[in-house]
Design a protein around this motif. Sequence first.
Motif, PDB file in Angstrom:
ATOM      1  N   ALA A 111       0.842  -1.202   0.000  1.00  0.00           N
ATOM      2  CA  ALA A 111       0.000   0.000   0.000  1.00  0.00           C
ATOM      3  C   ALA A 111       0.873   1.247   0.000  1.00  0.00           C
ATOM      4  O   ALA A 111       1.902   1.286   0.685  1.00  0.00           O
ATOM      5  N   ALA A 112       0.451   2.264  -0.755  1.00  0.00           N
ATOM      6  CA  ALA A 112       1.143   3.561  -0.698  1.00  0.00           C
ATOM      7  C   ALA A 112       0.932   4.137   0.703  1.00  0.00           C
ATOM      8  O   ALA A 112      -0.089   3.866   1.343  1.00  0.00           O
ATOM      9  N   GLU A 113       1.889   4.931   1.156  1.00  0.00           N
ATOM     10  CA  GLU A 113       1.775   5.498   2.511  1.00  0.00           C
ATOM     11  C   GLU A 113       0.511   6.327   2.678  1.00  0.00           C
ATOM     12  O   GLU A 113      -0.065   6.389   3.758  1.00  0.00           O
ATOM     13  N   ASP A 114       0.089   6.980   1.597  1.00  0.00           N
ATOM     14  CA  ASP A 114      -1.095   7.834   1.692  1.00  0.00           C
ATOM     15  C   ASP A 114      -2.357   7.142   1.151  1.00  0.00           C
ATOM     16  O   ASP A 114      -3.348   7.805   0.861  1.00  0.00           O
ATOM     17  N   ALA A 115      -2.306   5.801   1.034  1.00  0.00           N
ATOM     18  CA  ALA A 115      -3.523   5.084   0.586  1.00  0.00           C
ATOM     19  C   ALA A 115      -4.417   4.798   1.791  1.00  0.00           C
ATOM     20  O   ALA A 115      -3.926   4.621   2.908  1.00  0.00           O
ATOM     21  N   VAL A 116      -5.707   4.757   1.542  1.00  0.00           N
ATOM     22  CA  VAL A 116      -6.647   4.336   2.594  1.00  0.00           C
ATOM     23  C   VAL A 116      -6.859   2.837   2.423  1.00  0.00           C
ATOM     24  O   VAL A 116      -7.240   2.372   1.340  1.00  0.00           O
ATOM     25  N   VAL A 117      -6.556   2.066   3.481  1.00  0.00           N
ATOM     26  CA  VAL A 117      -6.660   0.610   3.401  1.00  0.00           C
ATOM     27  C   VAL A 117      -8.065   0.192   3.876  1.00  0.00           C
ATOM     28  O   VAL A 117      -8.528   0.616   4.932  1.00  0.00           O
ATOM     29  N   ILE A 118      -8.731  -0.606   3.042  1.00  0.00           N
ATOM     30  CA  ILE A 118     -10.077  -1.082   3.399  1.00  0.00           C
ATOM     31  C   ILE A 118     -10.063  -2.609   3.405  1.00  0.00           C
ATOM     32  O   ILE A 118      -9.738  -3.230   2.378  1.00  0.00           O
ATOM     33  N   ASP A 119     -10.366  -3.209   4.540  1.00  0.00           N
ATOM     34  CA  ASP A 119     -10.466  -4.672   4.628  1.00  0.00           C
ATOM     35  C   ASP A 119     -11.882  -5.062   4.200  1.00  0.00           C
ATOM     36  O   ASP A 119     -12.862  -4.709   4.857  1.00  0.00           O
ATOM     37  N   THR A 120     -11.969  -5.763   3.072  1.00  0.00           N
ATOM     38  CA  THR A 120     -13.289  -6.060   2.493  1.00  0.00           C
ATOM     39  C   THR A 120     -13.861  -7.394   2.982  1.00  0.00           C
ATOM     40  O   THR A 120     -14.956  -7.780   2.563  1.00  0.00           O
ATOM     41  N   SER A 121     -13.138  -8.082   3.886  1.00  0.00           N
ATOM     42  CA  SER A 121     -13.538  -9.451   4.282  1.00  0.00           C
ATOM     43  C   SER A 121     -14.998  -9.550   4.710  1.00  0.00           C
ATOM     44  O   SER A 121     -15.699 -10.480   4.321  1.00  0.00           O
ATOM     45  N   ASP A 122     -15.437  -8.601   5.543  1.00  0.00           N
ATOM     46  CA  ASP A 122     -16.783  -8.714   6.108  1.00  0.00           C
ATOM     47  C   ASP A 122     -17.718  -7.639   5.580  1.00  0.00           C
ATOM     48  O   ASP A 122     -18.709  -7.284   6.227  1.00  0.00           O
ATOM     49  N   LEU A 123     -17.386  -7.112   4.397  1.00  0.00           N
ATOM     50  CA  LEU A 123     -18.234  -6.053   3.830  1.00  0.00           C
ATOM     51  C   LEU A 123     -18.887  -6.538   2.543  1.00  0.00           C
ATOM     52  O   LEU A 123     -18.290  -7.325   1.796  1.00  0.00           O
ATOM     53  N   SER A 124     -20.100  -6.040   2.288  1.00  0.00           N
ATOM     54  CA  SER A 124     -20.738  -6.347   0.996  1.00  0.00           C
ATOM     55  C   SER A 124     -20.104  -5.437  -0.059  1.00  0.00           C
ATOM     56  O   SER A 124     -19.444  -4.443   0.278  1.00  0.00           O
ATOM     57  N   LEU A 125     -20.362  -5.765  -1.318  1.00  0.00           N
ATOM     58  CA  LEU A 125     -19.848  -4.920  -2.397  1.00  0.00           C
ATOM     59  C   LEU A 125     -20.341  -3.479  -2.227  1.00  0.00           C
ATOM     60  O   LEU A 125     -19.574  -2.528  -2.340  1.00  0.00           O
ATOM     61  N   ALA A 126     -21.639  -3.341  -1.902  1.00  0.00           N
ATOM     62  CA  ALA A 126     -22.208  -1.996  -1.767  1.00  0.00           C
ATOM     63  C   ALA A 126     -21.506  -1.227  -0.642  1.00  0.00           C
ATOM     64  O   ALA A 126     -21.245  -0.020  -0.766  1.00  0.00           O
ATOM     65  N   GLU A 127     -21.159  -1.947   0.446  1.00  0.00           N
ATOM     66  CA  GLU A 127     -20.476  -1.273   1.564  1.00  0.00           C
ATOM     67  C   GLU A 127     -19.070  -0.828   1.175  1.00  0.00           C
ATOM     68  O   GLU A 127     -18.633   0.263   1.535  1.00  0.00           O
ATOM     69  N   VAL A 128     -18.367  -1.701   0.421  1.00  0.00           N
ATOM     70  CA  VAL A 128     -17.007  -1.334  -0.002  1.00  0.00           C
ATOM     71  C   VAL A 128     -17.076  -0.108  -0.918  1.00  0.00           C
ATOM     72  O   VAL A 128     -16.336   0.865  -0.741  1.00  0.00           O
TER      73      VAL A 128
END
Length: 216
Positions: free
Chosen positions: A186-203
């Motif tokens: 990940a770039a230092e200024d990237a926002v990391v999103i863990d998609t494991s427990d999220l629906s597509l719409a939530e991501v």
Amino acid sequence: MVITIDGPSGVGKSTVTRAVAAEYGFDFLDTGAMYRAATVAALEAGVPLDDSQAVADVVLKSDIRYVDGAILLDGRDVSDAVRADEVTGAVSAVSAIPEVRHRLVGFQREWVVKRNGNAVVEGRDIGTVVFPDAEAKIFLTARPEVRSARRAGDAEAANLSTHAIETKLRERDFRDSTRAISPLHAAEDAVVIDTSDLSLAEVVSRVLEVVAASRC
Ligand code: DC
């Protein structure tokens, strides 16, 4: 604005990229498809994949384009061919060759310039190397077992056992994140999103929040 979406396979990058692009009316670029097309070119030419110079020579002579969601190799639509298991197994080796990356990164930057700098671009090194100054950078992750389960739903994995999918995913992750040039991180200024427990719409909704915040 350029929105970058990076991460390993099985995190939902392609689906999220398309949804975010549709939201803004931007075109999207799947850079993995370009590395896959380069791999098809090398396989078709029959050059040994461990001969970096021979592979690079083939790729530098190839015309690789991404047009309206289709990947073209020397004018031929290879969107289905790039998903073959043989290509998935070979793409890490081809994408680790510096001349190949240099060529394809050039294509990727030109592609975005042609769209006046408005695009959603997905890959492994988009926020770190290709567009380090992008306005909004997202890095998607997911737990390994979730990623394997998602891969199992892809057409290219249809004939593989769960164990085989997990093993191949782990091997490709290792090669992609430990290679000398542009490794996956990940770039230092990237926002990391863990998609494991999220629906597509939530991501998608989280990504849109990140983009909206970056525009303020
Ligand atoms: O996203 P994908 O699985 O279709 O990508 C195929 C391969 O291409 C992946 O193993 C790593 C490589 N790749 C890369 O090195 N850099 C990118 N920007 C995109 C993909």
